[in-house]
Motif scaffolding. Sequence first.
Motif, mmCIF file in Angstrom:
data_model
loop_
_atom_site.group_PDB
_atom_site.id
_atom_site.type_symbol
_atom_site.label_atom_id
_atom_site.label_comp_id
_atom_site.label_asym_id
_atom_site.label_seq_id
_atom_site.Cartn_x
_atom_site.Cartn_y
_atom_site.Cartn_z
ATOM 1 N N HIS A 24 0.843 -1.195 0.000
ATOM 2 C CA HIS A 24 0.000 0.000 0.000
ATOM 3 C C HIS A 24 0.880 1.248 0.000
ATOM 4 N N PRO A 25 0.439 2.330 -0.655
ATOM 5 C CA PRO A 25 1.246 3.562 -0.664
ATOM 6 C C PRO A 25 1.551 4.097 0.729
ATOM 7 N N ILE A 26 0.669 3.827 1.694
ATOM 8 C CA ILE A 26 0.938 4.234 3.072
ATOM 9 C C ILE A 26 2.214 3.545 3.567
ATOM 10 N N LYS A 27 2.328 2.254 3.272
ATOM 11 C CA LYS A 27 3.524 1.507 3.673
ATOM 12 C C LYS A 27 4.753 2.012 2.912
ATOM 13 N N ILE A 28 4.601 2.259 1.602
ATOM 14 C CA ILE A 28 5.730 2.706 0.781
ATOM 15 C C ILE A 28 6.281 4.029 1.293
ATOM 16 N N ILE A 29 5.395 4.986 1.584
ATOM 17 C CA ILE A 29 5.841 6.313 2.008
ATOM 18 C C ILE A 29 6.456 6.245 3.398
ATOM 19 N N VAL A 71 3.858 0.600 -7.500
ATOM 20 C CA VAL A 71 4.962 -0.352 -7.570
ATOM 21 C C VAL A 71 5.936 0.003 -6.455
ATOM 22 N N PRO A 72 6.283 -0.964 -5.595
ATOM 23 C CA PRO A 72 7.228 -0.664 -4.498
ATOM 24 C C PRO A 72 8.517 -0.048 -5.024
ATOM 25 N N GLY A 73 8.931 1.038 -4.390
ATOM 26 C CA GLY A 73 10.170 1.695 -4.788
ATOM 27 C C GLY A 73 10.004 2.757 -5.857
ATOM 28 N N GLU A 74 8.809 2.842 -6.463
ATOM 29 C CA GLU A 74 8.579 3.829 -7.518
ATOM 30 C C GLU A 74 7.451 4.775 -7.119
ATOM 31 N N ILE A 75 7.572 6.024 -7.549
ATOM 32 C CA ILE A 75 6.522 7.012 -7.303
ATOM 33 C C ILE A 75 6.177 7.690 -8.623
ATOM 34 N N GLU A 76 4.991 7.383 -9.136
ATOM 35 C CA GLU A 76 4.490 7.972 -10.367
ATOM 36 C C GLU A 76 3.173 8.679 -10.064
#
Length: 622
Positions: free
Chosen positions: A240-245, A517-522
């Motif tokens: 989830h983006p929450i986890k990624i950030i 995608v983990p590690g990427e921010i688009e």
Amino acid sequence: MGPRRLLLVGEGNFSFAAALSETLDSGVCLTATCLQHPAELARDPVARENLQRLRERGTEIRFGVDCTQLANAFELQDREFDRIYFNFPHCGRKAGVAKNRKLLAKFFQSCVDVLAEEGEVHVALCRGQGGTSADKPQREWHNSWQVVAMAALGGLILSDVLPFRCEAVPGYKCTGYRSQDKSFHIEGALNHIFTRSLPFEGSQPRVFSIKLGDQGFSFSEPKALAGKLNRGFLEASSCHPIKIINEKLIVEMGKIFPLKRLKCSLPLLPLEGTSVLPSWNCDSMSSFWINLHEDNSDSEFLNGEITKEMEDFLVSFSQLSIYKSPRRDDKEIHEGISGQAKVWLRSSLLVHVQAIIQAPDFLPGSLYILSGPVFRKCHILPFTMPAFHETLLILGFNQSLKDGCLPSLLNHLTGILDSLLTQTLPEGSMLNSSVEFVPQLNANNYMIHVKSHNFGPDCAKDLIIGSVTSSAANITHKDQYFVFVSINLDLLAMLTWGIADWRMLWTFDNRFMKKFVPGEIEPFKSYSLYPPCYVHDISFWLNEEKGFDELEFHTVARAVSQDTIISIQFLGRFHHPKTEQVSLCYRLTYQTCDKALTQQQVASMQSQFRKEIQQQLHVIPR
């Protein structure tokens, strides 16, 4: 894998089907249909030629197919189309917008019967007909075909809008304008692509089970938090983006401080009457209270058996415990929660600070990080949310190092946040720092303001994503100075990816997670575009003895509408000159971000809302 089965409805002279068939791979099955019968098309030489071309290619052709009753045209085994096309639908002759809306509504409801689970419905409309912001110029809503609202009646949402390009299908000639052999004006025409929406879940809240010692308890989630408990966004397996950030934030902070990550699995707070909340966060009025009921077979609290799906939600709640007040021993606590107890859901991770810094193994100079969900009642506003994920940074150091450590922490945090907030901006964008620490009355405390570059000029220029709280020495560490940094991860994720609606972070639709995608921010692109808005006004007489709590008014609205109300606007206050009664009037705007919402559903919610505020807030709807 691309679409395998295509269905064309409303073909006039079959020129679109003939042109499209030449562009398809051999493995794609095309079915072209029209409402007319063969005898009616025999007089049209263009239609005859196109039909001949289609037959030579083995295309299935069906006549007399009513696009509003597609289930009648296909046997059960012949359904499941990957794409359904309807170009320039029209009732014929001089039909007005109302008749054409009705045609669209029936067509969309019919599509659901023959559409594959992940299928698409393509509808081409002339400029301005759709009534969405994609139309240039955009017509007034009442003068448009209201295509997104009509699609919602079939449980479909608008997922993309593209220019309709005739050059992509050479030889296509649209016909049927006012039931004549004339073309529609297709300059500026748009192709609207619809997909299935997740259905609205039932309004019944989920039931969770917890274990306190050897005793089992159950509780029902607050209706205003339906679908927001126990989602596991921060778990190790989450993408989830929450986890990624959060991971990006932690990794960067670890470059200058030794890290100590803490586990956080306690969404429940103290029993009613206990006093372990720190002074800076004891606003119980904005907390969500829940009742724990002893879990046994004779309890009336549980309605029926818990399904297997429900059991999956209960797993991570099985090991929860409630904080115990130091003024009570274990026996008293156990007796206090026997049968039934009232607790609240934490509104901030700051409630755990005292326990962390007073622990025997607390190590000054290390950066302690705690992350988890928090819950608080709030007004319905674009960037306020009743549930979000918070990261808490805790740093203790010698008071003599205060002048160096605190600026170092804030400068490093500024650099990290700036980097995250500008990753999705166009290359070459010349922007000053997006982050500002605004001092409060206490000069050692700050609010973290950021500029919302991704949301355009209509959005608030500055948003508060967190706070910095500092504290002098305490009993355990007399020579230490402490800094607590709280960050709203949900808001940070929204700003980083350009997710305009916080509710999207909580969707159950799998299409949301496929955007990351983990590690990427688009930049984030929503799969639900231009959802319709529905506006309702409500007015009511106040009960002078009971008073009126506007926060509870918003909370009830959130619960009844299943979080589909995006705005509550106060319109006015009326004081009756004779009866001395006071009346308030509000305007409610309903809109979803991930589901199909119909006018009928909103009317039902509005009716239920009138009943709920009368029962819960003791007002009298007018």
